[in-house]
Scaffold this active site. Structure first.
Site, PDB file in Angstrom:
ATOM      1  CG  HIS A 153       5.003  -1.855   3.259  1.00 16.75           C
ATOM      2  ND1 HIS A 153       5.868  -3.013   2.899  1.00 16.75           N
ATOM      3  CD2 HIS A 153       5.150  -0.949   2.394  1.00 16.75           C
ATOM      4  CE1 HIS A 153       6.439  -2.458   1.455  1.00 16.75           C
ATOM      5  NE2 HIS A 153       6.101  -1.292   1.176  1.00 16.75           N
ATOM      6  CE  LYS A 155       2.787  -3.949  -0.150  1.00 19.01           C
ATOM      7  NZ  LYS A 155       4.071  -4.382   0.349  1.00 19.01           N
ATOM      8  CG  ASP A 160     -18.755 -11.749   4.229  1.00 14.40           C
ATOM      9  OD1 ASP A 160     -19.066 -10.705   4.336  1.00 14.40           O
ATOM     10  OD2 ASP A 160     -19.308 -12.543   3.085  1.00 14.40           O
TER      11      ASP A 160
END
Length: 221
Positions: A153, A155, A160
């Site tokens: 779940h 996000k 870089d």
């Protein structure tokens, strides 16, 4: 008057010596003030619908004005795209749901530019209609997914190895255009380090060599 003159000269010399002694510290202070501050940016959604074609132009394509009727100004989505497209070496994505065509195109564009892209996602949501995961795999981008009883779940994205993008936003058109969501973009070294470690831990855990192709216990609906 001769002694007074020498006293003045001595005072001036002492003042110059003190100034020269303090000069390095003053220069360091001025340089520190001019250095770029670490990035801290917050985006809120739903985002205004704007044209993003100029941002998503493929390498070598001739510049051209987009004739569409959409506004061509900045929006939360365009700022998120800019943060992603700033990648020059690597991009790590750890996403529950990924169906936004614009964000999918941005990730493929980075892959075409030679940026190393790795994606971790949820095994159930990657199979839904409209998911970008199949297109990313077809383009040659590395994707790994879970086999757990719970959902993958997270996000977040890491650009870089120094810029963290995280928040409540699922990378779906529904969330971008309709939901109340937030995204934080930060260069805080400690936060970036912690999220990098979490990504690498999950990446190793979801190694396909460790998959169970006929698991006894699937997640409960």
């Amino acid at each position: 008057m001769q002694p007074l003159r020498w006293q003045v000269v001595a005072a001036i010399a002492a003042g110059l010596a003190l100034a020269l002694e303090a000069l390095p510290a003053v220069l360091r202070w001025l340089w520190a003030g001019r250095q770029r501050r670490p990035r801290r940016e917050v985006l809120f959604f739903p985002s205004q619908v704007t044209c993003t074609e100029a941002l998503l132009r493929v390498p070598g394509a001739a510049p051209s004005g987009c004739p569409c009727s959409l506004p061509h100004g900045e929006s939360s989505l365009s700022r998120l795209l800019r943060a992603l497209l700033a990648a020059r070496a690597s991009l790590e994505l750890c996403l529950f749901a990924f169906s936004s065509p614009q964000l999918g195109r941005a990730v493929q564009l980075l892959h075409q530019r030679g940026v190393r892209v790795r994606v971790v996602t949820d095994c159930d949501y990657m199979a839904l209609n409209g998911s970008q995961i199949g297109l990313l795999r077809k383009a040659g981008i590395q994707v790994r997914h879970d086999q757990d009883l719970g959902y993958m779940h997270h996000k977040f994205a890491i650009v870089d190895r120094k810029v963290l993008i995280t928040g409540s936003l699922n990378w779906t058109t529904q969330a971008i255009q309709n939901n109340r969501e937030n995204v934080l973009i930060t260069e805080d070294e400690e936060y970036v380090r912690l999220f990098r470690e979490e990504f690498e831990r999950i990446w190793e855990e979801f190694d396909p060599a460790k998959y169970t192709f006929f698991p006894q216990n699937r997640r409960r609906r």
